[in-house]
Structure formats: structure tokens, C-alpha cells
Design a protein around this motif. Structure first.
Motif, PDB file in Angstrom:
ATOM      1  N   PRO A 145       0.808  -1.222   0.000  1.00 60.58           N
ATOM      2  CA  PRO A 145       0.000   0.000   0.000  1.00 60.58           C
ATOM      3  C   PRO A 145       0.851   1.287   0.000  1.00 60.58           C
ATOM      4  O   PRO A 145       0.516   2.242  -0.698  1.00 60.58           O
ATOM      5  N   ALA A 146       1.938   1.302   0.744  1.00 60.70           N
ATOM      6  CA  ALA A 146       2.790   2.494   0.785  1.00 60.70           C
ATOM      7  C   ALA A 146       3.450   2.747  -0.574  1.00 60.70           C
ATOM      8  O   ALA A 146       3.535   3.896  -1.026  1.00 60.70           O
ATOM      9  N   GLN A 147       3.898   1.700  -1.238  1.00 62.43           N
ATOM     10  CA  GLN A 147       4.500   1.865  -2.569  1.00 62.43           C
ATOM     11  C   GLN A 147       3.462   2.364  -3.565  1.00 62.43           C
ATOM     12  O   GLN A 147       3.748   3.248  -4.379  1.00 62.43           O
ATOM     13  N   ALA A 148       2.258   1.803  -3.496  1.00 59.90           N
ATOM     14  CA  ALA A 148       1.185   2.239  -4.399  1.00 59.90           C
ATOM     15  C   ALA A 148       0.857   3.706  -4.164  1.00 59.90           C
ATOM     16  O   ALA A 148       0.643   4.460  -5.124  1.00 59.90           O
ATOM     17  N   GLU A 149       0.832   4.121  -2.910  1.00 59.26           N
ATOM     18  CA  GLU A 149       0.539   5.525  -2.615  1.00 59.26           C
ATOM     19  C   GLU A 149       1.591   6.440  -3.237  1.00 59.26           C
ATOM     20  O   GLU A 149       1.257   7.472  -3.822  1.00 59.26           O
ATOM     21  N   ILE A 150       2.849   6.062  -3.142  1.00 59.85           N
ATOM     22  CA  ILE A 150       3.911   6.886  -3.734  1.00 59.85           C
ATOM     23  C   ILE A 150       3.725   6.989  -5.242  1.00 59.85           C
ATOM     24  O   ILE A 150       3.834   8.075  -5.818  1.00 59.85           O
ATOM     25  N   LEU A 151       3.428   5.884  -5.893  1.00 59.69           N
ATOM     26  CA  LEU A 151       3.216   5.916  -7.339  1.00 59.69           C
ATOM     27  C   LEU A 151       2.025   6.796  -7.706  1.00 59.69           C
ATOM     28  O   LEU A 151       2.096   7.573  -8.664  1.00 59.69           O
ATOM     29  N   LEU A 152       0.947   6.701  -6.939  1.00 58.94           N
ATOM     30  CA  LEU A 152      -0.227   7.525  -7.222  1.00 58.94           C
ATOM     31  C   LEU A 152       0.048   9.011  -6.989  1.00 58.94           C
ATOM     32  O   LEU A 152      -0.380   9.854  -7.787  1.00 58.94           O
ATOM     33  N   VAL A 153       0.779   9.334  -5.934  1.00 60.46           N
ATOM     34  CA  VAL A 153       1.140  10.740  -5.691  1.00 60.46           C
ATOM     35  C   VAL A 153       2.012  11.255  -6.832  1.00 60.46           C
ATOM     36  O   VAL A 153       1.772  12.340  -7.360  1.00 60.46           O
ATOM     37  N   LEU A 154       2.998  10.475  -7.232  1.00 58.47           N
ATOM     38  CA  LEU A 154       3.863  10.909  -8.343  1.00 58.47           C
ATOM     39  C   LEU A 154       3.080  11.035  -9.642  1.00 58.47           C
ATOM     40  O   LEU A 154       3.366  11.912 -10.461  1.00 58.47           O
ATOM     41  N   SER A 155       2.066  10.198  -9.827  1.00 62.98           N
ATOM     42  CA  SER A 155       1.281  10.286 -11.068  1.00 62.98           C
ATOM     43  C   SER A 155       0.514  11.600 -11.143  1.00 62.98           C
ATOM     44  O   SER A 155       0.212  12.078 -12.229  1.00 62.98           O
ATOM     45  N   ARG A 156       0.203  12.179  -9.998  1.00 65.52           N
ATOM     46  CA  ARG A 156      -0.575  13.423  -9.968  1.00 65.52           C
ATOM     47  C   ARG A 156       0.282  14.670  -9.810  1.00 65.52           C
ATOM     48  O   ARG A 156      -0.132  15.751 -10.223  1.00 65.52           O
ATOM     49  N   LYS A 157       1.458  14.544  -9.187  1.00 63.03           N
ATOM     50  CA  LYS A 157       2.195  15.744  -8.788  1.00 63.03           C
ATOM     51  C   LYS A 157       3.637  15.811  -9.283  1.00 63.03           C
ATOM     52  O   LYS A 157       4.305  16.796  -9.010  1.00 63.03           O
ATOM     53  N   ALA A 158       4.143  14.791  -9.928  1.00 64.52           N
ATOM     54  CA  ALA A 158       5.558  14.775 -10.334  1.00 64.52           C
ATOM     55  C   ALA A 158       5.852  15.880 -11.336  1.00 64.52           C
ATOM     56  O   ALA A 158       4.947  16.298 -12.062  1.00 64.52           O
ATOM     57  N   PRO A 159       7.071  16.344 -11.358  1.00 68.42           N
ATOM     58  CA  PRO A 159       8.217  15.887 -10.573  1.00 68.42           C
ATOM     59  C   PRO A 159       8.202  16.468  -9.162  1.00 68.42           C
ATOM     60  O   PRO A 159       7.790  17.600  -8.954  1.00 68.42           O
TER      61      PRO A 159
ATOM     62  N   THR B 255      10.630  16.493  -5.360  1.00 67.61           N
ATOM     63  CA  THR B 255      11.824  16.082  -4.631  1.00 67.61           C
ATOM     64  C   THR B 255      11.387  15.064  -3.586  1.00 67.61           C
ATOM     65  O   THR B 255      10.192  14.925  -3.290  1.00 67.61           O
ATOM     66  N   LEU B 256      12.340  14.386  -2.981  1.00 73.19           N
ATOM     67  CA  LEU B 256      12.027  13.420  -1.938  1.00 73.19           C
ATOM     68  C   LEU B 256      11.317  14.103  -0.765  1.00 73.19           C
ATOM     69  O   LEU B 256      10.347  13.575  -0.223  1.00 73.19           O
ATOM     70  N   ALA B 257      11.769  15.295  -0.392  1.00 74.74           N
ATOM     71  CA  ALA B 257      11.136  16.029   0.711  1.00 74.74           C
ATOM     72  C   ALA B 257       9.694  16.406   0.359  1.00 74.74           C
ATOM     73  O   ALA B 257       8.794  16.276   1.190  1.00 74.74           O
ATOM     74  N   GLU B 258       9.475  16.864  -0.866  1.00 76.85           N
ATOM     75  CA  GLU B 258       8.111  17.214  -1.294  1.00 76.85           C
ATOM     76  C   GLU B 258       7.216  15.983  -1.286  1.00 76.85           C
ATOM     77  O   GLU B 258       6.064  16.045  -0.841  1.00 76.85           O
ATOM     78  N   LEU B 259       7.735  14.865  -1.756  1.00 77.04           N
ATOM     79  CA  LEU B 259       6.976  13.617  -1.750  1.00 77.04           C
ATOM     80  C   LEU B 259       6.636  13.215  -0.320  1.00 77.04           C
ATOM     81  O   LEU B 259       5.506  12.825  -0.031  1.00 77.04           O
ATOM     82  N   GLY B 260       7.600  13.339   0.587  1.00 76.61           N
ATOM     83  CA  GLY B 260       7.381  12.990   1.983  1.00 76.61           C
ATOM     84  C   GLY B 260       6.247  13.770   2.618  1.00 76.61           C
ATOM     85  O   GLY B 260       5.544  13.255   3.495  1.00 76.61           O
ATOM     86  N   ARG B 261       6.039  15.012   2.186  1.00 77.84           N
ATOM     87  CA  ARG B 261       4.956  15.833   2.730  1.00 77.84           C
ATOM     88  C   ARG B 261       3.588  15.439   2.167  1.00 77.84           C
ATOM     89  O   ARG B 261       2.568  15.880   2.668  1.00 77.84           O
ATOM     90  N   GLN B 262       3.571  14.616   1.138  1.00 79.34           N
ATOM     91  CA  GLN B 262       2.313  14.198   0.503  1.00 79.34           C
ATOM     92  C   GLN B 262       1.877  12.790   0.900  1.00 79.34           C
ATOM     93  O   GLN B 262       0.746  12.408   0.657  1.00 79.34           O
ATOM     94  N   VAL B 263       2.766  12.018   1.485  1.00 76.98           N
ATOM     95  CA  VAL B 263       2.517  10.600   1.713  1.00 76.98           C
ATOM     96  C   VAL B 263       2.013  10.351   3.135  1.00 76.98           C
ATOM     97  O   VAL B 263       2.613  10.799   4.097  1.00 76.98           O
TER      98      VAL B 263
END
Length: 178
Positions: free
Chosen positions: A54-68, A70-78
Motif C-alpha cells: 500500500p505504501a509503494q502504491a501511494e507513492i506511485l499515485l502521488v507521483l502520477s498526480r504531482k511529479a516531478p 523532490t524526496l522532501a516534497e513527496l514525503g509531505r504528501q505521503v
């Protein structure tokens, strides 16, 4: 408002004596834990054929909507991962689902985005995500859903998770506080 670092922090003593939580408080706590456990089981079962947690899927879904990001930005979304999601990103990079690329202006900044293979998984992940949303909300009317959302936002108010939820799911109607 009292700031907590986690829900495990002790409650503020307002009466000058220790008193056990009410039966309703205990039941609520265990209902939240049970709902989280059942949701995690259901999501894990749906993601197992894709080889994702589930955590890996969440990261992929967040990146699909908000990429690119940074790791810090991703951390604030997960929500599923506390702290830095670097281990998860490393695993997803090794699996060929996420790519790292240096910034164009500052090459020390590394941006994360989905690889072609990661992008190909997104329709399946969105199907799982939609099925989970239906499972969670199926027994609630719109009014009850809003009541539960507002109550849970109040429960986590002042925690790091509250900031993550506010970033990911902003609501003008939530002012915070207890």
C-alpha cells in the motif's frame, strides 16, 4: 491548542487527577485501529498481484498526480509512510517504476517521476484506489461521511499527519482546533 507529536502522547491533565478513558473513547480508538487494519488487509490483497505494498502504491499515485517532486516534497504528501520515504523510493527505483533526475538549474536537487513502466501501472492502481474508496464509504451517507472526516481531522489535529492530510486534501471548511 496543544501540539502533539503523535497520538501516543499522553493527554493533557485538566482535572488534576488521573482518570481512565471512557468506554466510548476506548471503543473509538479500537474502531479506528480496526478500520485501518481491515483497510490495509483489503488493499494489500488487491495490490499483491501487482507486487506492491500500500505504501509503494501511494507513492506511485502521488507521483502520477504531482511529479516531478523532490524526496522532501513527496514525503509531505505521503500518509502511509512516516518520515522520509527514501527506502520506498529506492525499492521503486530498483523495480524500474520510479526515475530520479537531477534538476536543470541546481543539479544537486534530485526530482522523482514515474518511469514508463510506472506510468503503465497507474490505471490498475487507480482501479484499486477507487475500489478501496467504495469499500470505505459504501456504508455511509454523504452526511455521515462528512461527520467522520471532520471528527477524524479533529482527532489528528496538531500532529504531523494532520499537516500531511491538509497538504494532500485541503479543505476550506476545516479550521482545526479542538
Amino acid at each position: 491548542m496543544t501540539r502533539r507529536t503523535s497520538l501516543a502522547d499522553p493527554p493533557v491533565d485538566v482535572g488534576g487527577h488521573d482518570s481512565p478513558p471512557s468506554t466510548g473513547d476506548t471503543e473509538l480508538r479500537y474502531l479506528v485501529l480496526a478500520a485501518q487494519r481491515e483497510g490495509a488487509r483489503a488493499m494489500s490483497a488487491q495490490l499483491r498481484p501487482l507486487g506492491l505494498t500500500p505504501a509503494q502504491a501511494e507513492i506511485l499515485l502521488v507521483l502520477s498526480r504531482k511529479a516531478p517532486l523532490t524526496l522532501a516534497e513527496l514525503g509531505r504528501q505521503v500518509v502511509c509512510e512516516s518520515g522520509s520515504p527514501s527506502r520506498l523510493v529506492d525499492t521503486l527505483t530498483k523495480a524500474g517504476l520510479v526515475e530520479r533526475e537531477p534538476g536543470r538549474i541546481d543539479r544537486r536537487v534530485i526530482y522523482l517521476r514515474l518511469s514508463t513502466r510506472g506510468e503503465e501501472m497507474i490505471p490498475q492502481l487507480r482501479e484499486v484506489d477507487t475500489a478501496m474508496d467504495r469499500m470505505v464509504g459504501s456504508g455511509l451517507s454523504e452526511e455521515h461521511r462528512e461527520i467522520v472526516i471532520m471528527a477524524l481531522r479533529r482527532v489528528i489535529d496538531g500532529t504531523p499527519s494532520a499537516a500531511t492530510i491538509a497538504e494532500r486534501f485541503p479543505r476550506e471548511d476545516f479550521t482545526g482546533g479542538k
